[in-house]
Design a protein around this motif. Sequence first.
Motif, PDB file in Angstrom:
ATOM      1  N   VAL A 144     -11.203  -7.618  -2.661  1.00  0.00           N
ATOM      2  CA  VAL A 144     -12.013  -6.945  -3.679  1.00  0.00           C
ATOM      3  C   VAL A 144     -12.024  -7.756  -4.974  1.00  0.00           C
ATOM      4  CG1 VAL A 144     -12.233  -4.889  -5.113  1.00  0.00           C
ATOM      5  CG2 VAL A 144     -11.612  -4.666  -2.704  1.00  0.00           C
ATOM      6  N   MET A 145     -10.849  -8.161  -5.427  1.00  0.00           N
ATOM      7  CA  MET A 145     -10.784  -8.870  -6.704  1.00  0.00           C
ATOM      8  C   MET A 145     -11.516 -10.219  -6.638  1.00  0.00           C
ATOM      9  SD  MET A 145      -7.623  -9.925  -9.123  1.00  0.00           S
ATOM     10  CE  MET A 145      -7.338 -11.475  -8.299  1.00  0.00           C
ATOM     11  N   LEU A 177     -16.324  -3.153 -12.343  1.00  0.00           N
ATOM     12  CA  LEU A 177     -15.390  -2.029 -12.376  1.00  0.00           C
ATOM     13  C   LEU A 177     -14.448  -2.045 -11.178  1.00  0.00           C
ATOM     14  CD1 LEU A 177     -14.511   0.650 -13.747  1.00  0.00           C
ATOM     15  CD2 LEU A 177     -16.124   1.796 -12.220  1.00  0.00           C
ATOM     16  N   VAL A 178     -14.956  -2.283 -10.007  1.00  0.00           N
ATOM     17  CA  VAL A 178     -14.125  -2.304  -8.801  1.00  0.00           C
ATOM     18  C   VAL A 178     -13.161  -3.489  -8.859  1.00  0.00           C
ATOM     19  CG1 VAL A 178     -14.124  -2.341  -6.281  1.00  0.00           C
ATOM     20  CG2 VAL A 178     -15.949  -1.145  -7.490  1.00  0.00           C
ATOM     21  N   ARG A 179     -13.628  -4.630  -9.287  1.00  0.00           N
ATOM     22  CA  ARG A 179     -12.756  -5.799  -9.432  1.00  0.00           C
ATOM     23  C   ARG A 179     -11.660  -5.550 -10.457  1.00  0.00           C
ATOM     24  NH1 ARG A 179     -14.803 -10.150 -11.587  1.00  0.00           N
ATOM     25  NH2 ARG A 179     -13.197 -11.436 -10.656  1.00  0.00           N
ATOM     26  N   ALA A 198      -9.047  -3.409  -8.866  1.00  0.00           N
ATOM     27  CA  ALA A 198      -8.309  -4.183  -7.861  1.00  0.00           C
ATOM     28  C   ALA A 198      -7.305  -5.106  -8.544  1.00  0.00           C
ATOM     29  CB  ALA A 198      -9.275  -4.978  -6.989  1.00  0.00           C
ATOM     30  N   ALA A 199      -7.697  -5.732  -9.648  1.00  0.00           N
ATOM     31  CA  ALA A 199      -6.774  -6.603 -10.382  1.00  0.00           C
ATOM     32  C   ALA A 199      -5.557  -5.807 -10.858  1.00  0.00           C
ATOM     33  CB  ALA A 199      -7.485  -7.257 -11.567  1.00  0.00           C
ATOM     34  N   MET A 200      -5.788  -4.625 -11.372  1.00  0.00           N
ATOM     35  CA  MET A 200      -4.689  -3.774 -11.841  1.00  0.00           C
ATOM     36  C   MET A 200      -3.783  -3.359 -10.685  1.00  0.00           C
ATOM     37  SD  MET A 200      -3.079  -2.156 -14.202  1.00  0.00           S
ATOM     38  CE  MET A 200      -4.041  -1.807 -15.650  1.00  0.00           C
ATOM     39  N   ALA A 234      -3.436 -15.424  -6.881  1.00  0.00           N
ATOM     40  CA  ALA A 234      -4.705 -14.772  -7.245  1.00  0.00           C
ATOM     41  C   ALA A 234      -4.604 -14.098  -8.607  1.00  0.00           C
ATOM     42  CB  ALA A 234      -5.096 -13.757  -6.172  1.00  0.00           C
ATOM     43  N   MET A 235      -3.469 -13.461  -8.876  1.00  0.00           N
ATOM     44  CA  MET A 235      -3.277 -12.829 -10.189  1.00  0.00           C
ATOM     45  C   MET A 235      -3.260 -13.888 -11.283  1.00  0.00           C
ATOM     46  SD  MET A 235      -0.436  -9.938  -9.201  1.00  0.00           S
ATOM     47  CE  MET A 235       0.044  -9.635 -10.879  1.00  0.00           C
TER      48      MET A 235
END
Length: 176
Positions: free
Chosen positions: A87-88, A95-97, A100-102, A116-117
């Motif tokens: 997703v990210m 908004l979805v990304r 997903a990051a959170m 990825a983070m």
Amino acid sequence: MDRTQSLIDEFRAEPAESDRRRELVAGMSDILAERPDHPAAVAFLASVAADTEEYDLARVQATTALRLSPPTDDAHRQRAARALLAVMRGPDEDLVRQYAAMALGPYADDPEVHDAMAAAVLDDEDQLVRDNALAALSHAGPSDGRAEVLHRLADDRALGREAARILTAWGREPAA
């Protein structure tokens, strides 16, 4: 039929843009909170989160559930992490990304998640994805790899101060 399968069946029967779908995902979140390794709940939430054709608010709810009640079983944890990464990294709505990051914080010990983070917090075009990836890094807690990412943010105009604050909270010296 157990409650989990009942929620999944009801979800699939709802129209795609129905707010009821989000509510049903929230019900699945409750199941995951009680049993973080419920195989059907983890699989369902991971599939909803990763489905680019799914209603965005249902996807946001699924990413939130995977953040708040991360699985403890390695296979389930990896499935959840891979869905969140997809997703990210994907072409989704911001908004979805952002959600997903959170949600990646509890999975940060996985090297692919960490990378990825780090990439998101250092280089993502969406400032809110960067902010949420930084919050996820902070939530994950101190590690040498995460501290290195925070040190790299020292000169960043948007996130440098917060990176220094996190390092200080972790008992690590921020870059001068």
